[in-house]
Design a protein around this motif. Structure first.
Motif, PDB file in Angstrom:
ATOM      1  N   THR A 187       0.838  -1.195   0.000  1.00 36.18           N
ATOM      2  CA  THR A 187       0.000   0.000   0.000  1.00 36.18           C
ATOM      3  C   THR A 187       0.877   1.251   0.000  1.00 36.18           C
ATOM      4  O   THR A 187       2.058   1.214   0.363  1.00 36.18           O
ATOM      5  CB  THR A 187      -0.925   0.031   1.219  1.00 36.18           C
ATOM      6  N   TRP A 188       0.277   2.361  -0.396  1.00 36.99           N
ATOM      7  CA  TRP A 188       1.025   3.624  -0.405  1.00 36.99           C
ATOM      8  C   TRP A 188       1.470   3.997   1.009  1.00 36.99           C
ATOM      9  O   TRP A 188       2.576   4.499   1.208  1.00 36.99           O
ATOM     10  CB  TRP A 188       0.147   4.719  -0.998  1.00 36.99           C
ATOM     11  N   LYS A 189       0.635   3.743   1.985  1.00 35.57           N
ATOM     12  CA  LYS A 189       0.972   4.060   3.377  1.00 35.57           C
ATOM     13  C   LYS A 189       2.186   3.254   3.830  1.00 35.57           C
ATOM     14  O   LYS A 189       3.088   3.786   4.495  1.00 35.57           O
ATOM     15  CB  LYS A 189      -0.231   3.764   4.277  1.00 35.57           C
ATOM     16  N   GLN A 190       2.220   1.975   3.484  1.00 35.94           N
ATOM     17  CA  GLN A 190       3.359   1.131   3.859  1.00 35.94           C
ATOM     18  C   GLN A 190       4.633   1.586   3.153  1.00 35.94           C
ATOM     19  O   GLN A 190       5.720   1.591   3.738  1.00 35.94           O
ATOM     20  CB  GLN A 190       3.063  -0.332   3.529  1.00 35.94           C
ATOM     21  N   LEU A 191       4.518   1.976   1.879  1.00 39.85           N
ATOM     22  CA  LEU A 191       5.676   2.442   1.117  1.00 39.85           C
ATOM     23  C   LEU A 191       6.281   3.686   1.755  1.00 39.85           C
ATOM     24  O   LEU A 191       7.502   3.782   1.945  1.00 39.85           O
ATOM     25  CB  LEU A 191       5.260   2.734  -0.325  1.00 39.85           C
ATOM     26  N   VAL A 192       5.428   4.634   2.113  1.00 36.57           N
ATOM     27  CA  VAL A 192       5.898   5.867   2.731  1.00 36.57           C
ATOM     28  C   VAL A 192       6.516   5.584   4.096  1.00 36.57           C
ATOM     29  O   VAL A 192       7.530   6.178   4.476  1.00 36.57           O
ATOM     30  CB  VAL A 192       4.742   6.884   2.861  1.00 36.57           C
ATOM     31  N   LEU A 193       5.928   4.649   4.837  1.00 40.85           N
ATOM     32  CA  LEU A 193       6.430   4.321   6.166  1.00 40.85           C
ATOM     33  C   LEU A 193       7.827   3.709   6.094  1.00 40.85           C
ATOM     34  O   LEU A 193       8.733   4.087   6.847  1.00 40.85           O
ATOM     35  CB  LEU A 193       5.469   3.354   6.863  1.00 40.85           C
ATOM     36  N   VAL A 194       8.029   2.777   5.166  1.00 40.83           N
ATOM     37  CA  VAL A 194       9.346   2.149   5.027  1.00 40.83           C
ATOM     38  C   VAL A 194      10.362   3.161   4.491  1.00 40.83           C
ATOM     39  O   VAL A 194      11.520   3.196   4.934  1.00 40.83           O
ATOM     40  CB  VAL A 194       9.271   0.921   4.098  1.00 40.83           C
TER      41      VAL A 194
END
Length: 451
Positions: A7-14
């Motif tokens: 997800t976009w949220k996971q990508l930004v978090l990593v």
């Protein structure tokens, strides 16, 4: 088995985790110093700086991703298992308790605490500050699973928000233009000097070591095997692009600051001047908060990576004990002072970077020679002597002796780019071509014989 979607949220978090672990105070102050020193030649100097400050770290992430490595040992062991162990230990000692991690606390103290403390008390206050700094970092990294939460979700966004305020003010209300005086080192070959300045960030070698922490974090999100490599590549690219933009802005701010200030002795003093210009006494306190947040996230990442990698190579010593080693070692070294830490690190970086760069490039193209140990050994051997000579040149006490000067003069005269600090490049390129060609020719003859 259904592949888990990123997800976009996971990508930004990593991506935030990656950014937060290696963007520390050094990454904040070196571009500003580069801007002041390069003056009107800030653009080519910035391009050079971005090569070692952003491109090389991204390639390091890709090397880990494409080879499915879990640590720098997996990449370096192809030369020989003993070399993999030695290189891993050398990198972690460099970015860990010897230079990198102590620099985090020393920089935070120099920019955020020292201005408010009388000179006669600074030694005692530094002792207490560094003890608290590394003690808290140790507490937060005892549980490996806590890294993503603290670094990626809380501390890094707060740091970026504070930094953004300073940068917006600097761009909206510039202190001068970009037509400023150029220091001697940047009057010619500014791009090459910028490349060498990028070594100081330690990001090229740090990303080889820190990748293992990102791998653990990505797995914690539910991704497995090849998915981890894909997530790592995407998040790494996003993080590196953000850092490149930030570097360019910081260099520009440093250059325009010459409209009001003289070039400072270091980027930390320059940054403090810039913040104080816009925010007064409050700005000085804000500088301390920004820098402390920046270096603290870096320290946490270095703690975890050091303990994980060394526990993997020396399994009889627990993760917790290795964590204690870096915490105590960093505390001791930090109290030697920021000036000494930076000076001591330069020769070591000149030695390690050529090995790191050739290992990264070999890993990226390893599929073409099927990770042949012969190719790895051939190329790594070719950079050994130039790397040691470059380190010798950077060791000021040794470099001034007559015998060393004669050796260095010959090295600079006969080896292309040696005088610029890149004497290892031509031997590495030549031996890579010879090594890969030899592998392909030998493999071709073997296939023909079997037919």
């Amino acid at each position: 088995m259904v592949e888990k979607k990123l997800t976009w949220k996971q990508l930004v978090l990593v991506a935030s985790l990656i950014f937060g672990m290696f963007f520390g105070a050094g990454n904040l102050i070196f571009p500003i110093q580069l801007g002041q020193l390069s003056g009107g030649n800030w653009l080519p100097a910035t391009i050079g700086f971005l090569i070692t400050g952003t491109v090389v770290p991204f390639l390091a992430m890709m090397a880990v991703s494409l080879t499915n490595s879990q640590s720098v040992y997996d990449i370096a062991k192809l030369v020989a298992p003993w070399f993999g162990t030695v290189f891993l230990v050398a990198i972690h000692l460099t970015i860990g308790p010897f230079f990198g991690t102590p620099r985090t606390a020393a920089t935070a103290f120099s920019m955020g605490i020292a201005p408010f403390v009388p000179l006669r008390y600074q030694g005692v206050v530094m002792f207490v500050f560094s003890a608290v700094f590394f003690g808290v970092a140790y507490f937060l990294t005892v549980k490996e699973s806590g890294l993503l939460k603290w670094v990626g979700k809380y501390l890094n966004p707060l740091f970026l928000g504070l930094l953004l305020v300073v940068l917006v003010l600097s761009l909206v209300l510039p202190m001068g233009d970009t037509h400023q005086a150029v220091s001697a080192a940047y009057q010619s070959n500014a791009a090459f000097q910028g490349i060498l300045d990028g070594y100081n960030t330690m990001d090229g070698i740090a990303l080889l070591a820190l990748a293992v922490s990102v791998v653990y974090a990505v797995r914690g999100l539910g991704f497995q095997k090849q998915q981890v490599s894909k997530v790592l590549a995407k998040a790494g690219l996003l993080s590196i692009l953000a850092e490149a933009v930030l570097y360019a802005v910081l260099v520009l701010v440093g250059t325009t600051s010459l409209g009001l200030f003289k070039a400072s002795d270091n980027g930390g003093a320059a940054f403090a001047q810039i913040v104080s210009h816009y925010m007064g006494n409050f700005g000085t306190a804000l500088t301390g908060v920004i820098v402390t947040l920046a270096v603290f996230t870096t320290a946490m990442g270095l703690f975890v990576s050091f303990a994980q990698d060394l526990h993997r190579v020396f399994p009889k010593v627990s993760y917790l004990w290795w964590l204690r080693v870096i915490a105590f070692g960093s505390f001791v070294t930090a109290n030697a002072g920021l000036t000494n830490i930076v000076a001591w690190s330069v020769p070591v970086l000149m030695l390690l970077y050529p090995f790191a760069l050739v290992l990264i490039l070999l890993s990226l193209f390893s599929k073409y020679f099927k990770k042949s140990p012969v190719v790895y050994r051939f190329v790594v051997t070719s950079v050994t002597v130039p790397a040691f000579l470059d380190a010798l040149v950077a060791s000021s006490p040794l470099a001034t002796t007559s015998h060393v000067q004669s050796l260095v003069n010959g090295y600079h005269h006969f080896v292309p780019f040696a005088a610029l600090g890149f004497g290892w490049v031509v031997p590495a390129v030549v031996d890579t071509v010879l090594g890969v060609s030899g592998y392909l020719l030998t493999n071709s003859k073997r296939v023909t014989a079997l037919d």
